[in-house]
Design an enzyme around this catalytic site. Structure first.
Site, PDB file in Angstrom:
ATOM      1  N   HIS A  94       1.852  28.859 -37.799  1.00 39.63           N
ATOM      2  CA  HIS A  94       0.471  28.571 -38.180  1.00 39.63           C
ATOM      3  C   HIS A  94      -0.388  29.809 -37.896  1.00 39.63           C
ATOM      4  O   HIS A  94      -0.858  30.004 -36.770  1.00 39.63           O
ATOM      5  CB  HIS A  94      -0.079  27.380 -37.387  1.00 39.63           C
ATOM      6  CG  HIS A  94       0.581  26.077 -37.710  1.00 39.63           C
ATOM      7  ND1 HIS A  94       0.402  25.435 -38.909  1.00 39.63           N
ATOM      8  CD2 HIS A  94       1.423  25.296 -36.978  1.00 39.63           C
ATOM      9  CE1 HIS A  94       1.091  24.299 -38.915  1.00 39.63           C
ATOM     10  NE2 HIS A  94       1.727  24.199 -37.760  1.00 39.63           N
ATOM     11  N   HIS A 104       7.452  26.966 -43.084  1.00 36.46           N
ATOM     12  CA  HIS A 104       8.454  26.182 -42.365  1.00 36.46           C
ATOM     13  C   HIS A 104       9.849  26.611 -42.822  1.00 36.46           C
ATOM     14  O   HIS A 104      10.065  26.855 -44.012  1.00 36.46           O
ATOM     15  CB  HIS A 104       8.241  24.692 -42.672  1.00 36.46           C
ATOM     16  CG  HIS A 104       9.430  23.820 -42.368  1.00 36.46           C
ATOM     17  ND1 HIS A 104      10.204  23.254 -43.355  1.00 36.46           N
ATOM     18  CD2 HIS A 104       9.968  23.428 -41.188  1.00 36.46           C
ATOM     19  CE1 HIS A 104      11.158  22.537 -42.792  1.00 36.46           C
ATOM     20  NE2 HIS A 104      11.056  22.634 -41.490  1.00 36.46           N
ATOM     21  N   VAL A 107      17.391  25.283 -40.804  1.00 35.37           N
ATOM     22  CA  VAL A 107      18.806  25.301 -41.172  1.00 35.37           C
ATOM     23  C   VAL A 107      19.545  24.498 -40.105  1.00 35.37           C
ATOM     24  O   VAL A 107      19.307  24.685 -38.914  1.00 35.37           O
ATOM     25  CB  VAL A 107      19.376  26.734 -41.278  1.00 35.37           C
ATOM     26  CG1 VAL A 107      18.943  27.373 -42.586  1.00 35.37           C
ATOM     27  CG2 VAL A 107      18.961  27.619 -40.105  1.00 35.37           C
ATOM     28  N   HIS A 168       1.257   8.649 -49.694  1.00 37.02           N
ATOM     29  CA  HIS A 168       0.006   7.928 -49.485  1.00 37.02           C
ATOM     30  C   HIS A 168      -1.207   8.739 -49.935  1.00 37.02           C
ATOM     31  O   HIS A 168      -2.291   8.181 -50.116  1.00 37.02           O
ATOM     32  CB  HIS A 168      -0.138   7.530 -48.014  1.00 37.02           C
ATOM     33  CG  HIS A 168      -0.224   8.686 -47.062  1.00 37.02           C
ATOM     34  ND1 HIS A 168       0.867   9.452 -46.721  1.00 37.02           N
ATOM     35  CD2 HIS A 168      -1.272   9.214 -46.388  1.00 37.02           C
ATOM     36  CE1 HIS A 168       0.500  10.392 -45.875  1.00 37.02           C
ATOM     37  NE2 HIS A 168      -0.797  10.281 -45.648  1.00 37.02           N
ATOM     38  N   GLY A 251      16.257  10.634 -28.869  1.00 34.70           N
ATOM     39  CA  GLY A 251      15.852  10.917 -27.496  1.00 34.70           C
ATOM     40  C   GLY A 251      15.699  12.387 -27.208  1.00 34.70           C
ATOM     41  O   GLY A 251      15.949  12.838 -26.088  1.00 34.70           O
ATOM     42  N   GLY A 252      15.288  13.143 -28.203  1.00 34.45           N
ATOM     43  CA  GLY A 252      15.103  14.580 -28.026  1.00 34.45           C
ATOM     44  C   GLY A 252      13.879  14.909 -27.185  1.00 34.45           C
ATOM     45  O   GLY A 252      13.121  14.028 -26.764  1.00 34.45           O
TER      46      GLY A 252
END
Length: 293
Positions: A94, A104, A107, A168, A251-252
């Site tokens: 950013h 972004h 891989v 959306h 659960g990262g």
């Protein structure tokens, strides 16, 4: 299977990209190593309040678990419940200057038993559109795929346009790039080579763009629009992004999963750009899938 060559490439790619970005910014990234209780870990390289990047993160992770989360097994119901390994490099940059686009890259590699696949891609999210930049980015993406068949770039470009779309809002997140998943054909050496080509082309795709735009003067109006459009980035990552969902469901480490979020964002109620403005041009000319060649 022996995943050491894949891990070796991913860790070297992270180091090379961080080095190149440090040269662009003039400041260094900090490295935050972490471990995961169920198995594995990674390193998040982060820069905040840099000369070029307001926030930038380049993360490597290599995790394992007893059971694939739903976001990873949805397309492979036959391996649901198996032990798995997942590894990859993911980055989001950013820049501070609104004329420099967010970018972004990802891989990645999954394996569960004798089933394996690669995925990844890169995409560009400008706040102010420049045809020269868009063409350069898409051309570099095409060159990364050219050795593997002329049909791949049109397919992976459309896949990117379809994936990075806010349903959306009925609008794209940015101007796309390439995206692919479940890549296991024709064989492991070719699929791995393609992923390496995508990773190796990232700096070539992005660095010339920020070098062209980083010195452009900007003020409060441009900053306000940048923060408003960053809101779309946040919405996509928290609502649709499969990588974010996989990280949270498995659960990262939350800080490393949400490293992609921009540091300053705004939402404005039912805002519309002024007709004929540079902001309107982004919507009218750039936030529409098109053939840039």
């Amino acid at each position: 299977m022996d995943t050491r060559p894949v891990r070796g490439y991913f860790t070297a790619l992270q180091a090379r990209i961080v080095s190149a970005l440090e040269s662009l910014d003039g400041n260094t990234f900090s490295a935050d190593a972490w471990e995961r209780a169920e198995g594995g870990g990674g390193t998040t390289c982060i820069i905040e309040d840099g000369k070029l990047f307001e926030r930038g993160a380049v993360g490597f992770s290599h995790v394992s678990g007893k059971e694939l989360p739903p976001s990873a097994s949805a397309a492979h119901p036959e391996i649901a419940g198996r032990r798995y390994e997942a590894m990859g490099v993911s980055l989001v940059l950013h820049p501070r200057n609104p004329y420099c686009p967010t970018v972004h890259l990802n891989v990645r590699f999954f394996c569960a038993g004798d089933t394996w696949w690669f995925g990844g891609g890169m995409d560009l999210t400008p706040y102010y559109g420049f045809e020269e930049d868009a063409k350069h980015f898409h051309l570099t993406c095409r060159r990364a795929l050219e050795p593997y068949g002329a049909d791949l770039h049109p397919r992976y470009k459309k896949w990117c346009d379809d994936y990075f779309f806010l349903k959306h809002r009925n609008e794209p997140r940015g101007i796309g790039g390439i995206f692919f998943d479940d890549l296991a054909a024709p064989d492991f050496p070719v699929a791995f080579s393609l992923v390496r080509s995508v990773g190796d082309h990232f700096i070539t795709a992005y660095a010339p763009i920020v070098e062209r735009r980083r010195a452009m003067p900007w003020g409060d109006a441009e900053r306000a629009f940048q923060c408003y459009r960053r809101g779309r980035y946040v919405e996509f990552n928290l609502v649709y992004d499969r990588g974010t969902l996989f990280g949270l469901q498995s659960g990262g480490r939350t800080e490393s999963i949400l490293m992609s979020l921009p540091p300053a964002v705004t939402w404005r109620y039912d805002w519309k750009p002024a007709p004929g403005s540079a902001e309107a041009k982004l919507y009218n000319d750039f936030l529409k899938p098109r053939d840039w060649f």
